[in-house]
Motif scaffolding. Structure first.
Motif, PDB file in Angstrom:
ATOM      1  N   TRP A   1       6.509   2.492 -11.719  1.00 48.59           N
ATOM      2  CA  TRP A   1       5.557   2.429 -10.593  1.00 48.59           C
ATOM      3  C   TRP A   1       5.283   3.822 -10.021  1.00 48.59           C
ATOM      4  O   TRP A   1       4.125   4.216  -9.831  1.00 48.59           O
ATOM      5  CB  TRP A   1       6.127   1.507  -9.514  1.00 48.59           C
ATOM      6  CG  TRP A   1       5.452   1.638  -8.176  1.00 48.59           C
ATOM      7  CD1 TRP A   1       4.116   1.535  -7.913  1.00 48.59           C
ATOM      8  CD2 TRP A   1       6.091   1.911  -6.919  1.00 48.59           C
ATOM      9  NE1 TRP A   1       3.881   1.725  -6.573  1.00 48.59           N
ATOM     10  CE2 TRP A   1       5.076   1.948  -5.936  1.00 48.59           C
ATOM     11  CE3 TRP A   1       7.409   2.104  -6.525  1.00 48.59           C
ATOM     12  CZ2 TRP A   1       5.351   2.183  -4.580  1.00 48.59           C
ATOM     13  CZ3 TRP A   1       7.682   2.326  -5.185  1.00 48.59           C
ATOM     14  CH2 TRP A   1       6.669   2.372  -4.235  1.00 48.59           C
TER      15      TRP A   1
ATOM     16  N   ARG B   1       1.359   5.460 -10.723  1.00 50.21           N
ATOM     17  CA  ARG B   1       0.464   5.474  -9.578  1.00 50.21           C
ATOM     18  C   ARG B   1      -0.031   6.881  -9.259  1.00 50.21           C
ATOM     19  O   ARG B   1      -1.060   7.042  -8.588  1.00 50.21           O
ATOM     20  CB  ARG B   1       1.152   4.873  -8.346  1.00 50.21           C
ATOM     21  CG  ARG B   1       2.283   5.734  -7.792  1.00 50.21           C
ATOM     22  CD  ARG B   1       3.179   4.951  -6.842  1.00 50.21           C
ATOM     23  NE  ARG B   1       2.453   4.531  -5.650  1.00 50.21           N
ATOM     24  CZ  ARG B   1       2.462   5.210  -4.495  1.00 50.21           C
ATOM     25  NH1 ARG B   1       3.126   6.356  -4.416  1.00 50.21           N
ATOM     26  NH2 ARG B   1       1.822   4.760  -3.456  1.00 50.21           N
ATOM     27  N   SER B   2       0.696   7.906  -9.715  1.00 50.05           N
ATOM     28  CA  SER B   2       0.379   9.265  -9.273  1.00 50.05           C
ATOM     29  C   SER B   2       0.172  10.278 -10.385  1.00 50.05           C
ATOM     30  O   SER B   2      -0.440  11.318 -10.160  1.00 50.05           O
ATOM     31  CB  SER B   2       1.495   9.773  -8.350  1.00 50.05           C
ATOM     32  OG  SER B   2       2.751   9.763  -9.030  1.00 50.05           O
TER      33      SER B   2
ATOM     34  N   PRO C   1      -3.318   3.086 -14.640  1.00 50.77           N
ATOM     35  CA  PRO C   1      -2.787   3.388 -13.314  1.00 50.77           C
ATOM     36  C   PRO C   1      -3.167   2.431 -12.195  1.00 50.77           C
ATOM     37  O   PRO C   1      -2.450   2.333 -11.201  1.00 50.77           O
ATOM     38  CB  PRO C   1      -3.383   4.773 -13.033  1.00 50.77           C
ATOM     39  CG  PRO C   1      -4.713   4.745 -13.720  1.00 50.77           C
ATOM     40  CD  PRO C   1      -4.492   3.913 -14.966  1.00 50.77           C
TER      41      PRO C   1
ATOM     42  N   TYR D   1      -0.805  -0.253 -10.561  1.00 46.79           N
ATOM     43  CA  TYR D   1       0.354   0.364  -9.910  1.00 46.79           C
ATOM     44  C   TYR D   1      -0.027   1.020  -8.590  1.00 46.79           C
ATOM     45  O   TYR D   1       0.798   1.121  -7.676  1.00 46.79           O
ATOM     46  CB  TYR D   1       1.006   1.370 -10.854  1.00 46.79           C
ATOM     47  CG  TYR D   1       1.581   0.728 -12.097  1.00 46.79           C
ATOM     48  CD1 TYR D   1       2.866   0.201 -12.103  1.00 46.79           C
ATOM     49  CD2 TYR D   1       0.821   0.613 -13.259  1.00 46.79           C
ATOM     50  CE1 TYR D   1       3.392  -0.410 -13.227  1.00 46.79           C
ATOM     51  CE2 TYR D   1       1.326   0.003 -14.392  1.00 46.79           C
ATOM     52  CZ  TYR D   1       2.617  -0.508 -14.374  1.00 46.79           C
ATOM     53  OH  TYR D   1       3.115  -1.126 -15.492  1.00 46.79           O
ATOM     54  N   GLN D   2      -1.272   1.490  -8.484  1.00 44.68           N
ATOM     55  CA  GLN D   2      -1.717   2.086  -7.235  1.00 44.68           C
ATOM     56  C   GLN D   2      -1.907   1.051  -6.135  1.00 44.68           C
ATOM     57  O   GLN D   2      -1.989   1.406  -4.950  1.00 44.68           O
ATOM     58  CB  GLN D   2      -3.022   2.857  -7.482  1.00 44.68           C
ATOM     59  CG  GLN D   2      -2.832   4.081  -8.356  1.00 44.68           C
ATOM     60  CD  GLN D   2      -4.139   4.725  -8.776  1.00 44.68           C
ATOM     61  OE1 GLN D   2      -5.218   4.202  -8.504  1.00 44.68           O
ATOM     62  NE2 GLN D   2      -4.057   5.859  -9.443  1.00 44.68           N
TER      63      GLN D   2
ATOM     64  N   LYS E   1      -8.298   6.026  -5.200  1.00 40.77           N
ATOM     65  CA  LYS E   1      -7.666   5.454  -4.026  1.00 40.77           C
ATOM     66  C   LYS E   1      -6.823   6.519  -3.334  1.00 40.77           C
ATOM     67  O   LYS E   1      -6.628   7.612  -3.862  1.00 40.77           O
ATOM     68  CB  LYS E   1      -6.816   4.254  -4.428  1.00 40.77           C
ATOM     69  CG  LYS E   1      -7.610   3.172  -5.145  1.00 40.77           C
ATOM     70  CD  LYS E   1      -6.745   1.980  -5.450  1.00 40.77           C
ATOM     71  CE  LYS E   1      -7.532   0.949  -6.245  1.00 40.77           C
ATOM     72  NZ  LYS E   1      -8.756   0.523  -5.547  1.00 40.77           N
ATOM     73  N   THR E   2      -6.344   6.195  -2.158  1.00 43.15           N
ATOM     74  CA  THR E   2      -5.468   7.104  -1.426  1.00 43.15           C
ATOM     75  C   THR E   2      -4.108   6.465  -1.256  1.00 43.15           C
ATOM     76  O   THR E   2      -3.934   5.254  -1.445  1.00 43.15           O
ATOM     77  CB  THR E   2      -6.056   7.433  -0.043  1.00 43.15           C
ATOM     78  OG1 THR E   2      -6.248   6.201   0.681  1.00 43.15           O
ATOM     79  CG2 THR E   2      -7.394   8.148  -0.178  1.00 43.15           C
ATOM     80  N   ASP E   3      -3.133   7.298  -0.912  1.00 40.95           N
ATOM     81  CA  ASP E   3      -1.783   6.759  -0.725  1.00 40.95           C
ATOM     82  C   ASP E   3      -1.683   5.991   0.593  1.00 40.95           C
ATOM     83  O   ASP E   3      -2.679   5.815   1.305  1.00 40.95           O
ATOM     84  CB  ASP E   3      -0.748   7.880  -0.800  1.00 40.95           C
ATOM     85  CG  ASP E   3      -0.948   8.933   0.286  1.00 40.95           C
ATOM     86  OD1 ASP E   3      -1.703   8.663   1.255  1.00 40.95           O
ATOM     87  OD2 ASP E   3      -0.358  10.025   0.191  1.00 40.95           O
TER      88      ASP E   3
ATOM     89  N   PHE F   1      -5.242   9.560  -5.110  1.00 39.78           N
ATOM     90  CA  PHE F   1      -4.659   9.484  -6.434  1.00 39.78           C
ATOM     91  C   PHE F   1      -5.580  10.207  -7.410  1.00 39.78           C
ATOM     92  O   PHE F   1      -6.719  10.543  -7.074  1.00 39.78           O
ATOM     93  CB  PHE F   1      -4.480   8.022  -6.838  1.00 39.78           C
ATOM     94  CG  PHE F   1      -3.410   7.315  -6.056  1.00 39.78           C
ATOM     95  CD1 PHE F   1      -2.109   7.812  -6.031  1.00 39.78           C
ATOM     96  CD2 PHE F   1      -3.690   6.166  -5.346  1.00 39.78           C
ATOM     97  CE1 PHE F   1      -1.117   7.166  -5.315  1.00 39.78           C
ATOM     98  CE2 PHE F   1      -2.703   5.512  -4.618  1.00 39.78           C
ATOM     99  CZ  PHE F   1      -1.410   6.019  -4.602  1.00 39.78           C
TER     100      PHE F   1
END
Length: 572
Positions: free
Chosen positions: A135, A139-140, A147, A150-151, A475-477, A484
């Motif tokens: 994960w 995601r990163s 990905p 997982y994001q 997307k963003t965290d 990302f």
């Protein structure tokens, strides 16, 4: 002395169910009798001819997306779900006891229960740590092949000593069954030198499947796999599988002579003719791979920001010729791609390319019209704007001959229409991990140094997830600050994003999302699909257990059932 010893032993035997040991009197000077050497049974071996064994075997990295990495992953890496007989995903009950959505959770949560006996070949358990590692990386890490799902994960929690894993998502995710495929031994790779990009360049340090690596020699072009004695599932039928790379002519000769039991490789038209010449000695079958070959016309590059220029580039190209150059008349030639998400062999595939969207052959008139509207003028056979020529950089990974052939043919076709072009060949890690996913809004010139890329588009996963991975906005965290990695295309249309998000959650079907999104992608000339990658699988008569595999699992997913022949090498 001897009578006393015998009495003691018989007394001990009377207290147990075991018979007393037999005593043999031997004079002190007499040496033990030498017995005849025991003949050890010969190992059962399957020799498999494969394409070149490139370095890099991370099945989650676009840079390492190859038949060999897929083969090793099938043999050694555990997955929560695997394709079933109809291609649908089924829980792998060798690894898992269960995997279910938690009905009463505040947020969308999936609970995974791992079998207690499931472990890696070094003795470590397969556990929550492996879920967490995958994960965190996918995601990163830029250049990851899968990905998006997982994001969407907010947290991965360990329960019951790591054998229960609870995964919490930020929103409902219809494609959750595609996650946690090809788990990696986190305890060995998370701190390995070179990190994510290099930790698996020499194979896998431990196995969670029926085979484990015994010998790894890329210089000789050979990988030797042996039965994993720590595998808790049903043991493999054969003791050993040897992957041996050869050129195409030697592949055919090895099959003819019996040096190879099986071959799985990329063939051209000449090789296909030679295989047909082997007659009934072999069975030949096309095996589609989970990747579509495509050209990315990147709107994030300064040269291709204007859609008219991208359309002009597309109008300058002959996609049939590019396909012929890439496939060389092999089995992939029968799988032309005319959709932006699904691959030709996937269930539900239908062409989405609008009629007449791009000419079948180069259209010099259309090229001139579009470039003229974009402010270019042709002078001395070259298109100029503000005194500067339109000069495009085309990138292909240096270690893949198929990609480079397509890149060079693309450059030649563009030059014939007065568009300057040159080909660069960075490493796969540089291209897919640094250059393509870079943020186009930064001032780093490396972020926009590639105009066109020859790249694979992964297939076989959740279609809505594949749609988002190719054409969704980054997307963003959790803090809403750090984005990302960008998609390889650099394409982002905020007006399409709600449709993509709705498909991910299951609020609308993929077909409905595709009907809205794919026409826009075609009209924006962002990606030109060419063909689905494919290999040929050749099996000598007499070999048993060899199957193409369900879905995109591939023939190596059945290798634990392959029955080879005794080898002269006893393996000891």
């Amino acid at each position: 002395m001897l009578p006393a010893l015998l009495a003691a032993l018989f007394t001990l035997a009377a207290c147990t169910n075991a018979p007393p040991p037999q005593l043999v009197e031997r004079p002190p000077s007499e040496s033990p009798t030498t017995s005849a050497p025991t003949t050890r049974p010969k190992l059962t071996e399957v020799t498999v001819g494969v394409d070149n064994l490139e370095g890099g075997f991370n099945p989650h990295s676009l840079a390492d997306l190859s038949p060999t990495s897929s083969a090793l992953a099938s043999l050694m890496l555990p997955s929560v779900f695997r394709p079933g007989p109809g291609g649908e995903l089924e829980l792998d009950r060798t690894l898992m006891e269960s995997a279910k959505v938690v009905e009463d959770a505040e947020k969308f949560t999936v609970r995974y229960q791992i079998r207690k006996e499931a472990g890696w070949s070094d003795g470590a358990p397969i556990a929550a740590e492996d879920f967490v590692y995958l994960w965190e990386q996918l995601r990163s890490q830029p250049g990851a092949s899968d990905p998006v799902g997982y994001q969407l994960i907010e947290d991965v929690a360990s329960r019951q000593g790591g054998k229960t894993v609870e995964v919490t998502f930020s929103r409902p995710y219809e494609g959750w069954r595609t996650l946690f495929t090809n788990l990696l031994p986190a305890h060995l790779v998370k701190d390995a030198p070179g990190g994510w990009a290099e930790a698996l360049d020499r194979g896998y340090p431990a196995s969670g499947g029926p085979f484990a690596i015994q010998q790894f020699d890329l210089d000789r072009g050979e990988i030797v796999l042996v039965r994993n004695d720590r595998y808790w599932g049903e043991p493999a039928v054969s003791d050993r599988v040897v992957l041996r790379s050869n050129d195409r002519a030697r592949q055919v000769e090895s099959l003819r002579s019996g040096d190879s039991h099986v071959a799985v490789f990329s063939a051209d038209d000449e090789t296909m003719d030679a295989l047909r010449g082997l007659g009934d000695a072999v069975r030949v079958k096309t095996v589609p791979r989970p990747a579509t070959m495509q050209l990315l016309l990147r709107p994030s590059s300064p040269n291709l920001t204007d859609v008219r220029v991208r359309k002009a580039v597309a109008s300058a190209l002959n996609r049939e010729d590019l396909t012929e150059v890439g496939t060389q008349g092999g089995p992939a030639d029968q799988l032309p791609a005319h959709a932006q998400v699904l691959a030709p062999s996937e269930r539900g595939y239908t062409p989405t390319e609008p009629p007449g969207a791009f000419p079948g052959e180069p259209d010099g008139g259309e090229v001139a019209r579009l470039l003229g509207e974009a402010g270019y003028q042709r002078s001395g056979g070259t298109w100029l704007r503000d005194g500067r020529p339109l000069n495009l950089v085309i990138a292909a990974p240096f270690d893949n001959e198929q990609y480079i052939r397509i890149a060079e043919e693309t450059a030649d076709q563009l030059r014939q229409q007065g568009i300057q072009a040159n080909v660069i060949t960075p490493t796969g890690d540089q291209l897919f991990g640094e250059m393509l996913p870079a943020n186009p809004r930064t001032e780093d010139p490396g972020a926009s140094s590639v105009d066109i890329a020859v790249a694979p588009r992964p297939a076989g996963g959740d279609p809505a997830t594949m749609l988002a991975a190719s054409f969704g906005c980054p997307k963003t965290d959790e803090d809403g600050e750090q984005p990302f990695p960008y998609t390889m295309t650099g394409f982002c249309d905020p007006l399409l994003q709600p449709t993509i998000d709705a498909a991910l959650s299951g609020a609308i079907s993929f077909d409905e999302a595709s009907e809205r999104v794919e026409p826009v992608v075609w009209s924006q000339a962002v990606a030109l699909p060419l063909y689905q990658q494919a290999q040929v699988m050749v099996v000598r008569r007499g070999m048993s257990g060899v199957q193409p595999g369900f879905g995109f699992a591939g023939p190596f997913s059945t290798a634990d059932r392959w029955l080879g022949s005794p080898t002269d090498d006893d393996g000891y």
